[in-house]
Design a protein around this motif. Structure first.
Motif, PDB file in Angstrom:
ATOM      1  N   UNK A  97       0.829  -1.210   0.000  1.00 33.32           N
ATOM      2  CA  UNK A  97       0.000   0.000   0.000  1.00 33.32           C
ATOM      3  C   UNK A  97       0.861   1.256   0.000  1.00 33.32           C
ATOM      4  N   UNK A  98       2.009   1.181   0.654  1.00 33.86           N
ATOM      5  CA  UNK A  98       2.942   2.308   0.611  1.00 33.86           C
ATOM      6  C   UNK A  98       3.482   2.493  -0.804  1.00 33.86           C
ATOM      7  N   UNK A  99       3.767   1.367  -1.496  1.00 35.86           N
ATOM      8  CA  UNK A  99       4.267   1.440  -2.875  1.00 35.86           C
ATOM      9  C   UNK A  99       3.229   2.039  -3.818  1.00 35.86           C
ATOM     10  N   UNK A 100       1.938   1.789  -3.519  1.00 36.85           N
ATOM     11  CA  UNK A 100       0.867   2.337  -4.359  1.00 36.85           C
ATOM     12  C   UNK A 100       0.557   3.790  -4.004  1.00 36.85           C
ATOM     13  N   UNK A 101       1.292   4.317  -3.025  1.00 36.23           N
ATOM     14  CA  UNK A 101       1.118   5.704  -2.586  1.00 36.23           C
ATOM     15  C   UNK A 101      -0.315   5.983  -2.141  1.00 36.23           C
ATOM     16  N   UNK A 102      -0.920   4.993  -1.471  1.00 38.36           N
ATOM     17  CA  UNK A 102      -2.253   5.208  -0.925  1.00 38.36           C
ATOM     18  C   UNK A 102      -2.179   6.237   0.203  1.00 38.36           C
ATOM     19  N   UNK A 103      -3.308   6.830   0.576  1.00 42.82           N
ATOM     20  CA  UNK A 103      -3.275   7.779   1.705  1.00 42.82           C
ATOM     21  C   UNK A 103      -2.615   7.149   2.926  1.00 42.82           C
ATOM     22  N   UNK A 104      -1.939   7.970   3.702  1.00 40.63           N
ATOM     23  CA  UNK A 104      -1.125   7.460   4.802  1.00 40.63           C
ATOM     24  C   UNK A 104      -1.922   6.592   5.763  1.00 40.63           C
ATOM     25  N   UNK A 105      -3.170   6.996   6.056  1.00 37.33           N
ATOM     26  CA  UNK A 105      -3.964   6.208   7.008  1.00 37.33           C
ATOM     27  C   UNK A 105      -4.334   4.840   6.445  1.00 37.33           C
ATOM     28  N   UNK A 106      -4.249   4.666   5.092  1.00 36.19           N
ATOM     29  CA  UNK A 106      -4.492   3.359   4.481  1.00 36.19           C
ATOM     30  C   UNK A 106      -3.209   2.521   4.463  1.00 36.19           C
ATOM     31  N   UNK A 107      -2.072   3.177   4.397  1.00 38.64           N
ATOM     32  CA  UNK A 107      -0.800   2.447   4.431  1.00 38.64           C
ATOM     33  C   UNK A 107      -0.565   1.808   5.795  1.00 38.64           C
ATOM     34  N   UNK A 108      -1.063   2.447   6.831  1.00 38.25           N
ATOM     35  CA  UNK A 108      -0.823   1.976   8.201  1.00 38.25           C
ATOM     36  C   UNK A 108      -1.829   0.883   8.559  1.00 38.25           C
ATOM     37  N   UNK A 109      -1.303  -0.263   8.941  1.00 39.60           N
ATOM     38  CA  UNK A 109      -2.160  -1.372   9.366  1.00 39.60           C
ATOM     39  C   UNK A 109      -2.691  -1.093  10.769  1.00 39.60           C
ATOM     40  N   UNK A 110      -1.793  -0.679  11.669  1.00 41.13           N
ATOM     41  CA  UNK A 110      -2.207  -0.389  13.047  1.00 41.13           C
ATOM     42  C   UNK A 110      -1.072   0.363  13.746  1.00 41.13           C
ATOM     43  N   UNK A 111      -1.368   0.877  14.919  1.00 40.93           N
ATOM     44  CA  UNK A 111      -0.369   1.572  15.732  1.00 40.93           C
ATOM     45  C   UNK A 111      -0.478   1.058  17.162  1.00 40.93           C
ATOM     46  N   UNK A 112       0.660   0.989  17.846  1.00 38.45           N
ATOM     47  CA  UNK A 112       0.708   0.402  19.178  1.00 38.45           C
ATOM     48  C   UNK A 112       1.459   1.335  20.127  1.00 38.45           C
ATOM     49  N   UNK A 113       0.803   1.706  21.196  1.00 35.99           N
ATOM     50  CA  UNK A 113       1.444   2.529  22.216  1.00 35.99           C
ATOM     51  C   UNK A 113       2.375   1.648  23.052  1.00 35.99           C
ATOM     52  N   UNK A 114       3.637   2.039  23.170  1.00 38.08           N
ATOM     53  CA  UNK A 114       4.619   1.241  23.909  1.00 38.08           C
ATOM     54  C   UNK A 114       4.905   1.825  25.292  1.00 38.08           C
ATOM     55  N   UNK A 115       5.224   3.120  25.366  1.00 35.39           N
ATOM     56  CA  UNK A 115       5.595   3.703  26.657  1.00 35.39           C
ATOM     57  C   UNK A 115       5.673   5.213  26.512  1.00 35.39           C
ATOM     58  N   UNK A 116       5.993   5.888  27.609  1.00 34.58           N
ATOM     59  CA  UNK A 116       6.259   7.326  27.559  1.00 34.58           C
ATOM     60  C   UNK A 116       7.719   7.624  27.891  1.00 34.58           C
ATOM     61  N   UNK A 117       8.583   6.677  27.571  1.00 34.04           N
ATOM     62  CA  UNK A 117      10.016   6.846  27.840  1.00 34.04           C
ATOM     63  C   UNK A 117      10.560   8.030  27.045  1.00 34.04           C
ATOM     64  N   UNK A 118      11.468   8.800  27.648  1.00 35.19           N
ATOM     65  CA  UNK A 118      12.104   9.916  26.962  1.00 35.19           C
ATOM     66  C   UNK A 118      13.616   9.732  26.846  1.00 35.19           C
ATOM     67  N   UNK A 119      14.180   8.875  27.688  1.00 39.34           N
ATOM     68  CA  UNK A 119      15.628   8.689  27.712  1.00 39.34           C
ATOM     69  C   UNK A 119      15.920   7.194  27.681  1.00 39.34           C
ATOM     70  N   UNK A 120      16.663   6.742  26.697  1.00 39.40           N
ATOM     71  CA  UNK A 120      16.937   5.312  26.554  1.00 39.40           C
ATOM     72  C   UNK A 120      17.814   4.759  27.669  1.00 39.40           C
ATOM     73  N   UNK A 121      18.414   5.640  28.474  1.00 41.45           N
ATOM     74  CA  UNK A 121      19.121   5.149  29.664  1.00 41.45           C
ATOM     75  C   UNK A 121      18.170   4.430  30.612  1.00 41.45           C
ATOM     76  N   UNK A 122      16.856   4.734  30.489  1.00 43.23           N
ATOM     77  CA  UNK A 122      15.852   4.166  31.395  1.00 43.23           C
ATOM     78  C   UNK A 122      15.156   2.933  30.813  1.00 43.23           C
ATOM     79  N   UNK A 123      15.735   2.340  29.772  1.00 45.37           N
ATOM     80  CA  UNK A 123      15.061   1.263  29.044  1.00 45.37           C
ATOM     81  C   UNK A 123      14.737   0.054  29.921  1.00 45.37           C
ATOM     82  N   UNK A 124      15.552  -0.185  30.960  1.00 52.30           N
ATOM     83  CA  UNK A 124      15.316  -1.339  31.833  1.00 52.30           C
ATOM     84  C   UNK A 124      14.411  -0.999  33.013  1.00 52.30           C
ATOM     85  N   UNK A 125      14.057   0.256  33.169  1.00 56.43           N
ATOM     86  CA  UNK A 125      13.165   0.666  34.250  1.00 56.43           C
ATOM     87  C   UNK A 125      11.800   0.002  34.019  1.00 56.43           C
ATOM     88  N   UNK A 126      11.277  -0.672  35.031  1.00 61.98           N
ATOM     89  CA  UNK A 126      10.024  -1.425  34.861  1.00 61.98           C
ATOM     90  C   UNK A 126       8.863  -0.531  34.452  1.00 61.98           C
TER      91      UNK A 126
END
Length: 756
Positions: free
Chosen positions: A125-154
């Motif tokens: 769908x990206x190759x066909x240059x479809x609208x961006x919301x059609x290219x995206x299958x889904x989106x997933x919220x992971x975290x609100x981390x701002x600094x990768x030094x904290x990657x192991x913080x639970x």
């Protein structure tokens, strides 16, 4: 260098334009791969092992490749990772590299992630240059981390693991055909895009505001005064800087989005918003954008949107990161043809621009639409009903009231609906939001005057004074440049809303005025004839909204609020009970056993539906329905929808719930709800002290929560069998009831968390 709230270690505030390189980026990428493989193994997912490719000659960060199955060498999905200071939709650094590498490896899917979000794309769908919301299958919220030094913080690791797990499970289901690729609605994706941009801009603004506050005393004073204007307290905390930053970002994006929508509706009058690609200076960007906004002010005069505020000066710093974020936003919005998007969808975009979890930080309180529609469905009985929300916030009740009226009569003009809706809010920002959220229901009309007062509700009066309507005229903050003076109504048919739950001791702190509390109480409790109610000073401010609102409600009019339920069982609630019993038929009091309806988890709530009634006999004969829900409201009410048939189904479901509640004249219970009808005169007798000759209150919560056997025992014990003396009598009839000695030794009786 600064300290983060999470680590309290000095870290460098980074941006995509810094040359400084974090050694933790590679480590974080390795962790991501490790967690993917851990989940694939633990969940026994039919996927191959994920691999982290080595760095290429271009020195780009390595990719993650996920193979179709354990023995396959065919790449199913490729993921490009960047640190959190990159947007997950950054085309140059994330999407385009991932897309190109997905094509090179013939991968069906590719993903981009900044450890906060993971965006899943369909390569074809990206190759066909479809609208961006059609290219995206889904989106997933992971975290609100701002600094990768904290990657192991639970606090970050655990939500990232959960987000990766959701992604991998969906990837397997879609790839194996168990479920089709989900379609992302255009408004949902645009809202996400805008919210993500608000977040990114606010990160820059937060540090700029903090720095200027500490270095520039003049700026610090102006910022503090601006906070007071918003009815906020200012304590020089990181929360304050974050709040100001969020509002700066919101107001800027609001102006840009509104211009694009307006331009699409008036293309012959306004030019499309265009910014040169090579522009890198904040001052030049400000001048360029302001020229478009000034043209609107001069020729169309949407002053509410485009008038400048103190906080606007922060929006265009000499910071390349900010400039590029704003330019990208303008490019993204250019992809949308707003002329083909309905006003209902545009309205929803504006209404939901601030995420639910952020509304509290901006002084806004989100009210579940199911609660809003249940209250409105119980209060609005005709399209002509005048509706007032005395603490309207962003306008959720008024926007939904607009839709209810439109459903009642599809032919009623936009202007006529607006004339029947009134909102009041003491703070400027929410009044601004309400104005926009109502106006965007139809931007094609010139007379677009939402009746929103930026005023203290307790300063309004329903008392007829010399001069009549003239003395009640208020200047409306309309979208048009015209200054419209309209008298607010002396009486209305409905009062609805979610009044602020502010404790008495917090009122002075929030308003910054030492005498405000006493003045507010005086205005609320008294009308032209005397004192309306006896409300304890320990009651929250929401109690006074009931009292003051009573003055504005017509006889037969409906009152619908969602409030804390504490008034039913505490001493300071007796004044509210007496007010309800003396001026209203109490239609229903509704509480949920299974869900909280307030954002604050410490506050239990109830819905109150009242009908003003002068006739005492009618009030006494009224049956009060105490309703206790065993299922979430969503069980009774289907989701809100744009399609007319679905909207009608939703309103029909609300009507059916109302009829079920009102049908039962005796105790009724099933697995969905419990209804305890109680004659209103009996509630009065229960709380009336004959010796003192006044209403002293009683505990009404038992009618919602006590088991049925409680009332059977009480009934038999108090009446007595075969005419004998009652077995149960109030304790006060056989003993003196008074407070014991108060030692004040709270530390002895109350254990701390550590002691427990």
């Amino acid at each position: 260098m600064k300290k983060t709230k999470l680590t309290e270690k000095p870290v460098r505030v980074t941006s995509p334009f810094d040359t400084f390189s974090h050694k933790t980026e590679r480590t974080a990428n390795q962790k991501f791969v490790q967690w993917i493989n851990q989940i694939i193994k633990e969940r026994n997912l039919h996927l191959g092992i994920a691999e982290q490719e080595t760095v290429g000659a271009d020195r780009k960060q390595p990719d993650i490749v996920i193979f179709e199955s354990p023995k396959s060498e065919k790449v199913l999905c490729l993921i490009e990772l960047k640190p959190p200071y990159f947007s997950p939709l950054d085309e140059k650094e994330l999407k385009n590299p991932a897309w190109g590498k997905a094509n090179k490896r013939n991968a069906k899917y590719f993903g981009t992630s900044n450890f906060q979000w993971l965006i899943w794309f369909n390569t074809e769908k990206a190759n066909r240059m479809e609208p961006e919301e059609r290219q995206i299958v889904d989106k997933f919220n992971l975290s609100n981390i701002e600094n990768l030094d904290d990657i192991e913080d639970v606090r970050f690791k655990n939500p990232i693991l959960k987000g990766i797990e959701r992604f991998l499970e969906e990837l397997v289901r879609v790839h194996t055909g168990i479920k089709p690729e989900p379609l992302l609605p255009i408004d949902e994706f645009l809202i996400f895009r805008l919210q993500e941009k608000i977040y990114r801009l606010a990160r820059y603004y937060r540090d700029i505001i903090r720095d200027k506050t500490h270095k520039d005393s003049g700026f610090s004073r102006r910022l503090k005064n601006w906070f007071i204007e918003q009815q906020w307290t200012f304590t020089f905390s990181d929360t304050d800087f974050e709040k100001a930053a969020r509002q700066t970002a919101y107001l800027l994006i609001n102006k840009i989005l509104f211009y694009d929508v307006l331009q699409s509706k008036r293309s012959g009058q306004l030019d499309p918003l265009t910014i040169p690609d090579d522009l890198t200076k904040g001052g030049l960007l400000e001048k360029s954008l302001q020229s478009y906004f000034d043209y609107v002010l001069k020729n169309i005069d949407y002053e509410t949107i485009y008038s400048t505020d103190f906080i606007d000066q922060i929006a265009f710093p000499e910071n390349r990161g900010v400039v590029e974020e704003i330019k990208e936003l303008i490019r993204v919005l250019k992809r949308y043809d707003f002329s083909k998007i309905g006003f209902d969808i545009i309205g929803r975009i504006f209404e939901r621009l601030i995420p639910q979890e952020e509304r509290h930080n901006l002084g806004q309180y989100f009210t579940n639409p199911d609660i809003v529609d249940l209250i409105l469905g119980s209060c609005i009985r005709h399209e002509s009903d005048k509706v007032l929300d005395p603490s309207c916030g962003a306008g959720t009740f008024l926007v939904r009231a607009y839709q209810h009226k439109k459903m009642m009569n599809l032919r009623i003009p936009h202007q006529e609906i607006l004339k029947s809706l009134w909102g009041v809010d003491i703070a400027k920002f929410p009044a601004h939001l309400s104005t926009i959220n109502l106006a965007v229901n139809d931007l094609s009309v010139d007379e677009n005057y939402p009746q929103i007062l930026n005023e203290d509700f307790f300063n309004l009066t329903s008392v007829e004074k010399r001069g009549g309507d003239e003395v009640r005229k208020k200047e409306l903050s309309t979208l048009s440049g015209k200054k419209v003076l309209i008298p607010y109504p002396r009486t209305v048919d409905c009062i609805v809303g979610n009044p602020p739950y502010t404790r008495q001791e917090e009122i002075t702190e929030i308003t910054g005025q030492g005498t405000y509390k006493e003045s507010m109480i005086e205005k609320a409790l008294y009308d032209g004839k005397g004192k309306l109610a006896d409300i304890s000073k320990r009651a929250g401010i929401h109690a006074y909204f009931f009292v003051h609102g009573t003055k504005f409600l017509k006889d037969g009019g409906r009152f619908g609020f969602i409030v804390s339920n504490s008034w039913m069982d505490v001493d300071y609630g007796k004044g509210l009970q007496e007010l309800f019993l003396s001026y209203y038929k109490i239609i229903a009091i509704i509480e949920s056993k299974v869900e909280r309806w307030f954002e604050d988890a410490d506050v239990n709530t109830c819905i109150i539906i009242l009908e003003k009634c002068k006739d005492q006999k009618e009030r006494d004969e009224n049956l009060v329905r105490f309703v206790y829900l065993f299922k979430p409201l969503r069980h009774f009410i289907p989701p809100a929808h744009d399609i007319w048939e679905k909207q009608k189904q939703r309103l029909d479901a609300i009507e059916n719930l109302k009829k079920t509640i009102l049908f039962h004249n005796n105790f009724y219970q099933n697995d969905e709800l419990r209804i305890y009808p109680k004659k209103q005169s009996e509630l009065w007798e229960e709380g009336f002290d004959k010796e003192e000759g006044k209403y002293i209150g009683s505990k009404w919560g038992k009618y919602l929560r006590a088991p049925e056997i409680f009332f059977k025992i009480l009934e038999k014990g108090c009446v007595g069998a075969y005419g004998h003396t009652p077995l149960l009598v109030p304790l006060k009839e056989i003993a003196d009831v008074r407070f014991g000695i108060k030692t004040g030794a709270n530390e002895f009786f109350y254990l701390t968390e550590e002691e427990i």
